[in-house]
Design a protein around this motif. Structure first.
Motif, PDB file in Angstrom:
ATOM      1  N   UNK A  18       0.838  -1.203   0.000  1.00 42.08           N
ATOM      2  CA  UNK A  18       0.000   0.000   0.000  1.00 42.08           C
ATOM      3  C   UNK A  18       0.872   1.251   0.000  1.00 42.08           C
ATOM      4  N   UNK A  19       0.506   2.225  -0.856  1.00 40.22           N
ATOM      5  CA  UNK A  19       1.203   3.514  -0.806  1.00 40.22           C
ATOM      6  C   UNK A  19       0.158   4.630  -0.773  1.00 40.22           C
ATOM      7  N   UNK A  20       0.546   5.741  -0.178  1.00 48.47           N
ATOM      8  CA  UNK A  20      -0.392   6.861   0.024  1.00 48.47           C
ATOM      9  C   UNK A  20       0.286   8.154  -0.372  1.00 48.47           C
ATOM     10  N   UNK A  21      -0.372   8.962  -1.206  1.00 47.21           N
ATOM     11  CA  UNK A  21       0.145  10.287  -1.540  1.00 47.21           C
ATOM     12  C   UNK A  21      -0.590  11.287  -0.666  1.00 47.21           C
ATOM     13  N   UNK A  22       0.143  11.943   0.235  1.00 43.47           N
ATOM     14  CA  UNK A  22      -0.495  12.848   1.197  1.00 43.47           C
ATOM     15  C   UNK A  22       0.199  14.215   1.123  1.00 43.47           C
ATOM     16  N   UNK A  23       0.475  14.638  -0.121  1.00 42.34           N
ATOM     17  CA  UNK A  23       1.163  15.915  -0.363  1.00 42.34           C
ATOM     18  C   UNK A  23       0.310  16.798  -1.272  1.00 42.34           C
ATOM     19  N   UNK A  24      -0.312  16.175  -2.281  1.00 38.98           N
ATOM     20  CA  UNK A  24      -1.120  16.955  -3.226  1.00 38.98           C
ATOM     21  C   UNK A  24      -0.313  17.431  -4.417  1.00 38.98           C
ATOM     22  N   UNK A  25       0.688  16.620  -4.842  1.00 37.46           N
ATOM     23  CA  UNK A  25       1.513  16.977  -6.003  1.00 37.46           C
ATOM     24  C   UNK A  25       1.394  15.887  -7.070  1.00 37.46           C
ATOM     25  N   UNK A  26       1.445  16.298  -8.341  1.00 37.97           N
ATOM     26  CA  UNK A  26       1.307  15.320  -9.423  1.00 37.97           C
ATOM     27  C   UNK A  26       2.490  14.354  -9.477  1.00 37.97           C
ATOM     28  N   UNK A  27       3.725  14.884  -9.302  1.00 47.34           N
ATOM     29  CA  UNK A  27       4.889  13.990  -9.417  1.00 47.34           C
ATOM     30  C   UNK A  27       4.891  12.930  -8.319  1.00 47.34           C
ATOM     31  N   UNK A  28       4.485  13.317  -7.108  1.00 51.03           N
ATOM     32  CA  UNK A  28       4.504  12.330  -6.020  1.00 51.03           C
ATOM     33  C   UNK A  28       3.323  11.354  -6.132  1.00 51.03           C
ATOM     34  N   UNK A  29       2.266  11.751  -6.855  1.00 53.89           N
ATOM     35  CA  UNK A  29       1.173  10.793  -7.098  1.00 53.89           C
ATOM     36  C   UNK A  29       1.689   9.641  -7.957  1.00 53.89           C
ATOM     37  N   UNK A  30       2.489   9.969  -8.983  1.00 52.40           N
ATOM     38  CA  UNK A  30       3.076   8.924  -9.841  1.00 52.40           C
ATOM     39  C   UNK A  30       4.120   8.122  -9.062  1.00 52.40           C
ATOM     40  N   UNK A  31       4.949   8.831  -8.281  1.00 54.18           N
ATOM     41  CA  UNK A  31       5.968   8.124  -7.474  1.00 54.18           C
ATOM     42  C   UNK A  31       5.302   7.107  -6.543  1.00 54.18           C
ATOM     43  N   UNK A  61       2.331   5.709  -6.860  1.00 53.83           N
ATOM     44  CA  UNK A  61       1.755   4.609  -7.647  1.00 53.83           C
ATOM     45  C   UNK A  61       2.844   3.599  -8.017  1.00 53.83           C
ATOM     46  N   UNK A  62       3.971   4.114  -8.512  1.00 47.17           N
ATOM     47  CA  UNK A  62       5.058   3.231  -8.957  1.00 47.17           C
ATOM     48  C   UNK A  62       5.692   2.490  -7.785  1.00 47.17           C
ATOM     49  N   UNK A  63       5.488   2.982  -6.566  1.00 45.40           N
ATOM     50  CA  UNK A  63       6.147   2.387  -5.398  1.00 45.40           C
ATOM     51  C   UNK A  63       5.417   1.184  -4.825  1.00 45.40           C
ATOM     52  N   UNK A  64       4.124   1.044  -5.153  1.00 46.05           N
ATOM     53  CA  UNK A  64       3.441  -0.142  -4.609  1.00 46.05           C
ATOM     54  C   UNK A  64       3.677  -1.322  -5.556  1.00 46.05           C
ATOM     55  N   UNK A  65       3.468  -2.526  -5.059  1.00 44.20           N
ATOM     56  CA  UNK A  65       3.799  -3.727  -5.838  1.00 44.20           C
ATOM     57  C   UNK A  65       3.098  -3.706  -7.205  1.00 44.20           C
ATOM     58  N   UNK A  66       3.852  -4.039  -8.243  1.00 41.65           N
ATOM     59  CA  UNK A  66       3.347  -3.882  -9.614  1.00 41.65           C
ATOM     60  C   UNK A  66       2.092  -4.697  -9.898  1.00 41.65           C
ATOM     61  N   UNK A  67       1.836  -5.695  -9.094  1.00 43.10           N
ATOM     62  CA  UNK A  67       0.704  -6.567  -9.370  1.00 43.10           C
ATOM     63  C   UNK A  67      -0.418  -6.437  -8.331  1.00 43.10           C
ATOM     64  N   UNK A  68      -0.073  -6.607  -7.055  1.00 39.57           N
ATOM     65  CA  UNK A  68      -1.137  -6.594  -6.034  1.00 39.57           C
ATOM     66  C   UNK A  68      -1.181  -5.293  -5.232  1.00 39.57           C
ATOM     67  N   UNK A  69      -0.341  -4.320  -5.607  1.00 41.63           N
ATOM     68  CA  UNK A  69      -0.273  -3.089  -4.813  1.00 41.63           C
ATOM     69  C   UNK A  69      -1.477  -2.172  -5.008  1.00 41.63           C
ATOM     70  N   UNK A  70      -1.777  -1.404  -3.954  1.00 40.24           N
ATOM     71  CA  UNK A  70      -2.837  -0.392  -4.006  1.00 40.24           C
ATOM     72  C   UNK A  70      -2.226   0.951  -3.632  1.00 40.24           C
ATOM     73  N   UNK A  71      -2.523   1.995  -4.441  1.00 39.80           N
ATOM     74  CA  UNK A  71      -2.031   3.332  -4.122  1.00 39.80           C
ATOM     75  C   UNK A  71      -3.221   4.272  -3.954  1.00 39.80           C
ATOM     76  N   UNK A  72      -3.217   5.051  -2.870  1.00 43.86           N
ATOM     77  CA  UNK A  72      -4.350   5.921  -2.561  1.00 43.86           C
ATOM     78  C   UNK A  72      -3.925   7.395  -2.639  1.00 43.86           C
ATOM     79  N   UNK A  73      -4.649   8.173  -3.432  1.00 41.12           N
ATOM     80  CA  UNK A  73      -4.417   9.622  -3.522  1.00 41.12           C
ATOM     81  C   UNK A  73      -5.241  10.285  -2.410  1.00 41.12           C
ATOM     82  N   UNK A  74      -4.543  10.874  -1.438  1.00 41.77           N
ATOM     83  CA  UNK A  74      -5.211  11.558  -0.323  1.00 41.77           C
ATOM     84  C   UNK A  74      -5.103  13.076  -0.494  1.00 41.77           C
TER      85      UNK A  74
END
Ligand code: COD
Ligand code: ZN
Length: 374
Positions: A264-277, A279-292
């Protein structure tokens, strides 16, 4: 002497126009109409979104009373109100729950159609209950808490446990629940998992508390500012890193640190570049990334669709995904059962009249949350 049915004169922090300081004014608060509730505010937190109105970054009518994270006592109720009564301890809800719209009726929805995201600034009947110097003053996000008394629609208030300390549980009205819910309710973090949290402000710290409470065994905090690491570790981060400390992409750093196990990864900054970072940081197959973090308005982002094709889940949430009227009372009970600690988030408590000082603390970066007491 009962105030029910009468106009209440009280103090409020009025914003007459954008980019001007608050002005503490005597205002008139009309009695609640049918299906409305008048609330005496006891404590209210200062959130970045209030400042968005001051700066003109968020649509609003002026003059307006902002503030949306509070605890109060019901002073009186309008005709037909059944879910709260005078004397009840309550939290006003910037994300209402009408229980009738499609989002409310869907078990996974929470973005109620009655939420005032467009800045209408009025109650459900289209009018305001505030006036000052003979002029109407507008409401803010179904709440308006920088005032001694406010009026809200019944669908935007939750009764909470009487034992709850007002100056702490007010944070459950916005900042805390936004982060905590992103982990528990939206991300659905599982026991034993590895989590990565980008941004260690008050909301990021609340995400960490949610991951911990869900039983994550490794929680990695990511922030450019290393001063944030101590508190992140105090609330449950097992490791903290700064993207500045490596020339490699942060997703690779995280993959190496964890043996490629970030679930699981969470973006808690509100920036476009870190939203992609994130997303790319959670597991490529079973990972979940949440934009907060709220994305900058009118900005688009480009990303490699392969990031999703391999199986990742990318989601977002407002107010953590909680159904406000149902869940806020339960979160308050969880606080009373010591499932998490809000003291770590509250860095300053000031009397209401020092509201401007509270906003200066937000601008200087010295506060995580400032709570104003009335
Ligand atoms: N890389 C890593 N860390 C960074 C970077 C970066 N490029 N840029 C900034 N940071 C760090 C900062 O050092 C800081 O520590 C942290 O990110 C941000 O923290 P704060 O203190 O500025 O902010 P918070 O935690 O109070 O809130 C941040 C949100 C983005 C979550 C908030 O502004 C937001 O958008 N909230 C969600 C919107 C919402 O639900 N609104 C409803 C009513 S409020
Ligand atoms: Zn807020």
């Amino acid at each position: 002497m009962s105030t029910a049915g009468k106009v209440i004169k009280c103090k409020a922090a009025v914003l007459w126009e954008p980019n001007k300081p608050f002005s503490i004014e005597e205002i008139e608060v009309a009695p609640p109409k049918a299906k409305e509730v008048r609330i005496k505010i006891l404590a209210t937190g200062i959130c970045r979104t209030d400042d968005h109105v001051i700066k003109g970054l968020m649509a609003s009518r002026f003059p307006v009373i902002v503030g949306h994270e509070a605890t109060g006592l019901v002073e009186s109720i309008g005709e037909g109100v059944t879910t709260v009564k005078p004397g009840d301890k309550v939290i006003p809800l910037f994300m209402p729950q009408c229980r009738e719209c499609n989002a409310c009726r869907n078990p996974d929805g929470n973005l109620c159609i009655k939420s005032d995201i467009t800045g209408r600034g009025v109650l459900d009947d289209g009018t305001t209950r505030f006036s000052c110097k003979g002029k109407p003053v507008y409401h803010f996000m179904n709440t308006s808490t920088f005032t001694e008394y406010t009026v809200v629609d019944e669908f935007a208030v939750a009764k909470i446990n009487d034992a709850a300390p007002p100056e702490k549980v007010c944070l459950i009205g916005c900042g805390f629940s936004t982060g905590y819910g992103a982990a528990i309710k939206t991300g659905k973090v599982t026991p034993g998992s590895t989590c990565a949290v980008f941004g260690l402000g008050g909301v990021g710290l609340s995400v960490i508390m949610g991951c911990k409470s869900a039983g994550a065994s490794r929680i990695i905090g990511i922030d450019l500012n290393k001063d944030k690491f101590e508190k992140a570790k105090a609330v449950g981060a097992t490791d903290c890193i700064s993207p500045k400390d490596s020339t490699k992409p942060i997703s690779e750093v995280l993959s190496e640190m964890t043996g490629n196990t970030v679930g699981y990864s969470f973006e808690v900054i509100g920036r476009l570049d870190t939203m992609i970072d994130a997303l790319a940081s959670c597991h490529m197959n079973y990972g979940t990334s949440v934009v907060v973090g709220a994305p900058p308005s009118a900005k688009m982002l480009t990303y490699d669709p392969m990031l999703l094709f391999t199986g990742r889940t990318w989601k977002g949430c407002i107010f953590g995904g909680w159904k406000s009227r149902d869940d806020v009372p339960k979160i308050v009970n969880d606080f009373l059962a010591k499932k998490f600690d809000l003291d770590q988030l509250i860095t300053h408590v000031l009397p209401f009249k020092k509201i401007q000082e509270g906003f200066e603390l937000l601008y200087s970066g010295k506060s995580i949350r400032t709570v104003l007491t009335l």
